[in-house]
Design an enzyme around this catalytic site. Structure first.
Site, short mmCIF file in Angstrom:
data_model
loop_
_atom_site.label_atom_id
_atom_site.label_comp_id
_atom_site.label_asym_id
_atom_site.label_seq_id
_atom_site.Cartn_x
_atom_site.Cartn_y
_atom_site.Cartn_z
N HIS A 17 0.88 -1.18 0.00
CA HIS A 17 0.00 0.00 0.00
C HIS A 17 0.91 1.22 0.00
CE1 HIS A 17 -3.58 -2.38 1.82
NE2 HIS A 17 -3.70 -2.27 0.50
N GLU A 64 1.77 4.02 2.85
CA GLU A 64 2.26 3.60 4.17
C GLU A 64 3.78 3.76 4.20
OE1 GLU A 64 0.33 -0.27 4.39
OE2 GLU A 64 -1.63 0.67 4.25
N ARG A 106 -3.29 4.75 -2.16
CA ARG A 106 -3.11 3.43 -1.54
C ARG A 106 -2.93 2.30 -2.57
NH1 ARG A 106 -5.76 0.14 2.72
NH2 ARG A 106 -6.97 -1.55 1.82
N HIS A 121 2.63 -3.66 6.57
CA HIS A 121 1.74 -2.52 6.36
C HIS A 121 1.87 -1.54 7.54
CE1 HIS A 121 -1.02 -4.28 3.20
NE2 HIS A 121 -0.34 -5.35 3.57
N GLU A 125 1.10 -4.46 11.04
CA GLU A 125 0.62 -3.08 10.88
C GLU A 125 1.51 -2.27 11.81
OE1 GLU A 125 -1.73 -1.83 8.96
OE2 GLU A 125 -2.90 -3.58 8.34
ZN LIG Z 1 -1.86 -1.47 4.17
#
Ligand SMILES: [Zn+2]
Length: 419
Positions: A178, A181, A236, A306, A380
């Protein structure tokens, strides 16, 4: 004259970088299912142009929404009228972007070596690609670059291979699928340098590298990443226009994998931020990894990174049926998270995707797990919402350092538990 003005305005609209003056990010706390449904209705109001950084899923999870200046009044009124509680998380998005830009200009240089590279700043695509080339040139015995495919815009999909011998099983790490990020690509760059620095110095990493190859794709979505630098920091998805609704650009590359493809937690609407694409593997960025994983055949761990939310997740996302290795994955996640926390006391939640965040179909690690790669994880990274995707550059290195501890835990476990 009028025509000229119109043309100028059109050119500005097409070529200018999008700005976000007066835009705010709101942290909304829904108290029940009714409020969640109301927020879902709000997200359908196209004219508001809302960008949900964290979507309304369940009342136990906060909802973060980036609201354009022109919609602020309407959104506040909607929340007020429905007695939905919220706080302003980011007062002016452009202020943060200006800080970010200032830092980048300050550290924009052409380093002569990877020792000179500024790890405490964000870098654009060409800077990261030249970092990759420098790292390879400096460490020919340990590092090589492989190009696993091309992006939609024909950019090379570069993967760093760290290897000390032939025919080894492999460990995969990717960052930046993405594109917005940014702390993930920045962390990936730091990891690459850390590996060459620690080989033959850190006994655990040396042992891993004497038995496994490590593959690291730092910019997994280069078209999106270039776009975040040149046009829209908040991009994104990939950058492939839809074949019919050509004004809808890009596919969510974390919904495009052949694992529960098209199911709940992905969207069939081409303009949606979670659009799954016309078919599984439709995105060349995804297909390149699929082909690589299949042709390699011996990947034993796969980590896709991510941001943000501070979570360590394992399969599944598309089904409630627990993964058959659920207990081991859970124990290892717990260990990895506590190693991460030991450095700066950053707290992570962990669990399966569906139980920890939400149902998401067509995700990377569900597919890799179904391919037999037992140690499939998604991170994340920082933070939990103070800055969201706009993590200040002074947090890049601490984020990378703490994440590395968790990665080492996963890699060491993989090394000690061959299968
Ligand atoms: Zn992501």
């Amino acid at each position: 004259m009028k025509g000229l003005l119109l043309l100028t305005a059109l050119c500005v609209a097409v070529f200018a970088k999008k700005t976000f003056e007066g835009n705010q990010v709101l942290r909304i706390t829904a108290k029940d299912e009714t409020q969640i449904s109301l927020l879902k209705e709000l997200s359908e109001q196209k004219h508001l142009e809302l960008d949900f950084w964290r979507e309304p899923i369940h009342e136990s999870l906060p909802v973060d929404v980036h609201v354009p200046f022109h919609s602020l009044q309407d959104v506040r009124a909607f929340l007020g009228n429905n007695q939905i509680q919220y706080d302003v998380m980011i007062m002016d998005v452009q202020d943060l972007l200006d800080d970010e830009e200032r830092d980048m200009v300050k550290y924009h240089s052409s380093p002569k070596s990877t020792d000179d590279f500024v790890y405490t700043a964000y870098h654009n695509l060409s800077e990261i690609y030249s970092f990759i080339n420098m790292l390879v040139a400096e460490n020919r015995k340990l590092v090589s670059k492989i190009v696993i495919g091309r992006s939609n815009k024909k950019r090379p999909l570069n993967v760093l291979k760290f290897s000390t011998g032939a025919n080894r099983p492999g460990i995969w790490i990717d960052t930046g699928i993405h594109s917005r990020e940014w702390d993930t690509q920045a962390s990936g760059t730091w990891f690459a340098k850390k590996i060459v620095k620690d080989y033959k110095r850190d006994p655990v990493l040396t042992d891993i590298l004497n038995n496994y190859d490590i593959f690291l794709e730092i910019v997994t979505n280069p078209d999106g990443f270039a776009y975040t630098h040149k046009k829209n920091r908040m991009w994104r998805k990939t950058r492939k226009p839809h074949h019919f609704f050509f004004w809808c650009v890009g596919v969510d590359p974390n919904r495009n994998w052949d694992a529960g493809f098209g199911g709940a937690g992905s969207s069939g609407k081409p303009c949606s931020e979670t659009y799954h694409g016309p078919r599984a593997n439709s995105e060349s960025e995804v297909k390149a990894i699929v082909d690589f994983v299949k042709s390699h055949g011996k990947l034993k761990a796969f980590v896709s990174i991510h941001s943000y939310s501070q979570m360590l997740l394992y399969p599944y996302g598309y089904t409630r049926t627990p993964a058959k290795d659920n207990d081991e994955l859970n124990k290892l996640a717990k260990k990895a998270v506590s190693a991460l926390q030991s450095l700066y006391n950053t707290q992570y939640r962990f669990g399966s995707i569906i139980n920890t965040i939400y149902q998401a179909s067509g995700g990377t690690i569900d597919w890799t797990y179904n391919q037999g790669i037992k140690y499939s994880y998604t991170f994340e990274l920082r933070d939990t919402g103070t800055y969201g995707f706009l993590l200040p550059a002074n947090q890049i290195v601490p984020t990378a350092e703490e994440t590395w501890r968790a990665l080492m835990t996963i890699m060491e476990h993989t090394r000690k538990n061959p299968y």
